[in-house]
Motif scaffolding. Structure first.
Motif, short mmCIF file in Angstrom:
data_model
loop_
_atom_site.label_atom_id
_atom_site.label_comp_id
_atom_site.label_asym_id
_atom_site.label_seq_id
_atom_site.Cartn_x
_atom_site.Cartn_y
_atom_site.Cartn_z
N THR A 109 72.33 37.07 21.87
CA THR A 109 73.32 36.24 21.20
C THR A 109 74.71 36.77 21.53
N VAL A 110 75.57 35.87 22.01
CA VAL A 110 76.95 36.22 22.37
C VAL A 110 77.85 36.05 21.16
N SER A 111 77.69 34.92 20.45
CA SER A 111 78.54 34.67 19.29
C SER A 111 77.89 33.66 18.36
N VAL A 112 78.28 33.76 17.08
CA VAL A 112 77.90 32.80 16.06
C VAL A 112 79.15 32.58 15.21
N ASN A 113 79.57 31.31 15.06
CA ASN A 113 80.77 31.06 14.27
C ASN A 113 80.42 30.77 12.82
N ALA A 114 81.44 30.58 12.00
CA ALA A 114 81.25 30.34 10.57
C ALA A 114 80.45 29.07 10.29
N SER A 155 65.24 19.99 38.55
CA SER A 155 64.12 20.89 38.22
C SER A 155 64.25 21.34 36.76
N SER A 156 63.15 21.82 36.21
CA SER A 156 63.18 22.31 34.83
C SER A 156 62.25 23.49 34.65
N LEU A 157 62.46 24.23 33.56
CA LEU A 157 61.61 25.34 33.15
C LEU A 157 61.14 25.09 31.73
N SER A 158 59.90 25.44 31.45
CA SER A 158 59.36 25.35 30.10
C SER A 158 59.23 26.76 29.54
N ILE A 159 59.88 26.98 28.40
CA ILE A 159 59.86 28.29 27.75
C ILE A 159 59.38 28.08 26.32
N MET A 160 58.38 28.88 25.93
CA MET A 160 57.84 28.76 24.58
C MET A 160 57.39 30.12 24.09
N GLY A 161 57.74 30.45 22.86
CA GLY A 161 57.29 31.71 22.29
C GLY A 161 58.05 32.09 21.05
N LYS A 162 57.73 33.29 20.56
CA LYS A 162 58.36 33.83 19.36
C LYS A 162 59.73 34.39 19.71
N ASN A 163 60.74 34.00 18.93
CA ASN A 163 62.10 34.48 19.09
C ASN A 163 62.50 35.21 17.81
N PRO A 164 62.38 36.54 17.79
CA PRO A 164 62.85 37.29 16.62
C PRO A 164 64.37 37.32 16.63
N ALA A 165 64.98 36.29 16.09
CA ALA A 165 66.39 35.97 16.30
C ALA A 165 67.37 37.05 15.91
N GLY A 206 77.92 28.11 12.02
CA GLY A 206 76.53 28.30 12.44
C GLY A 206 76.28 27.99 13.89
N ASP A 207 77.32 27.59 14.64
CA ASP A 207 77.15 27.30 16.07
C ASP A 207 76.98 28.61 16.82
N ALA A 208 75.99 28.65 17.71
CA ALA A 208 75.67 29.89 18.42
C ALA A 208 75.76 29.71 19.93
N VAL A 209 76.11 30.80 20.59
CA VAL A 209 76.09 30.87 22.04
C VAL A 209 75.17 32.03 22.40
N VAL A 210 74.19 31.77 23.27
CA VAL A 210 73.22 32.79 23.66
C VAL A 210 73.19 32.89 25.17
N HIS A 211 73.24 34.11 25.66
CA HIS A 211 73.14 34.37 27.10
C HIS A 211 71.67 34.48 27.48
N TYR A 212 71.30 33.77 28.54
CA TYR A 212 69.94 33.84 29.09
C TYR A 212 69.97 34.50 30.45
N ASN A 213 69.06 35.41 30.66
CA ASN A 213 68.82 36.03 31.96
C ASN A 213 67.34 35.75 32.24
N VAL A 214 67.07 34.80 33.15
CA VAL A 214 65.70 34.32 33.36
C VAL A 214 65.22 34.73 34.75
N THR A 248 68.12 41.90 21.62
CA THR A 248 67.59 41.32 22.85
C THR A 248 66.20 40.78 22.55
N ARG A 249 65.96 39.57 23.00
CA ARG A 249 64.65 38.94 22.82
C ARG A 249 64.09 38.55 24.18
N GLU A 250 62.76 38.45 24.26
CA GLU A 250 62.11 38.03 25.50
C GLU A 250 61.08 36.96 25.19
N LEU A 251 61.15 35.85 25.93
CA LEU A 251 60.20 34.76 25.79
C LEU A 251 59.58 34.46 27.15
#
Length: 182
Positions: free
Chosen positions: A157-162, A120-130, A164-172, A134-137
């Motif tokens: 956002t959980v972490s961003v390393n030097a 299964s899949s979900l489609s998410i699209m919208g503005k992400n004020p990075a 530029g790699d990022a880890v983001v937590h999603y609660n959907v 906390t952001r909502e899409l």
């Protein structure tokens, strides 16, 4: 373009626990409500990036990188640890859409490859004020058990390393017709 910028902008998913999805009924309504928690890993550095810039920013776009477009095929995991179990992939693109703020337009398909939502899949699209904590899409649709889905995704956002790699937590939170077989 700074790799730290793209790491902050692109979100990596990892599931918070081994039981990453908790379905619940709406109490007799025609929809099933499902809560998904996972982590999105946006890897822009190293030999095997999962997100690559395909269009450069407009000249004079200053710190917002306005006009830049990135294509991604990012892993979704159960925890913030990149070596945790992969439960899907986020495939799509994001573009720097703000001229005066760091803001992305995200258009992504979150395909699940393990667990109760495999296939299964979900489609998410919208503005992400990075840069917001906390952001909502919006969830605009889906396939499989999420056919005709609607809902929303909260991201932090959980972490961003030097690099530029990022880890983001999603609660959907997803609302989908009960007839989809959840």
């Amino acid at each position: 373009m700074s790799s730290t910028y793209w790491t902050i902008l692109f979100i990596s998913f990892t599931v918070a626990t081994s039981s990453w999805a908790q379905p619940a009924t709406t109490g007799g309504g025609p929809d099933t409500v499902t809560n998904l928690q996972f982590y999105f890993h946006d890897i822009v550095s190293g030999r095997n990036p999962t997100a690559v810039q395909i269009i450069k920013p407009a000249s004079g776009s200053s710190g917002t990188l306005f006009g830049a477009v990135v294509m991604a095929d990012d892993p979704l995991t159960e925890t913030a640890d990149a070596s945790s179990k992969v439960i899907g992939r986020a495939q799509g693109m994001y573009a720097a859409a703000g001229q005066s703020e760091i803001s992305l337009l995200m258009a992504m398909s979150y395909g699940f490859t393990d667990g109760p939502y495999n296939g299964s899949s979900l489609s998410i699209m919208g503005k992400n004020p990075a840069m917001d904590p906390t952001r909502e899409l919006p969830v605009l649709g889906g396939t499989g058990v999420f056919r005709m889905a609607r809902g929303y995704a909260e991201m932090k956002t959980v972490s961003v390393n030097a690099g530029g790699d990022a880890v983001v937590h999603y609660n959907v939170t997803v609302y989908a017709p009960a007839s989809n077989g959840q």
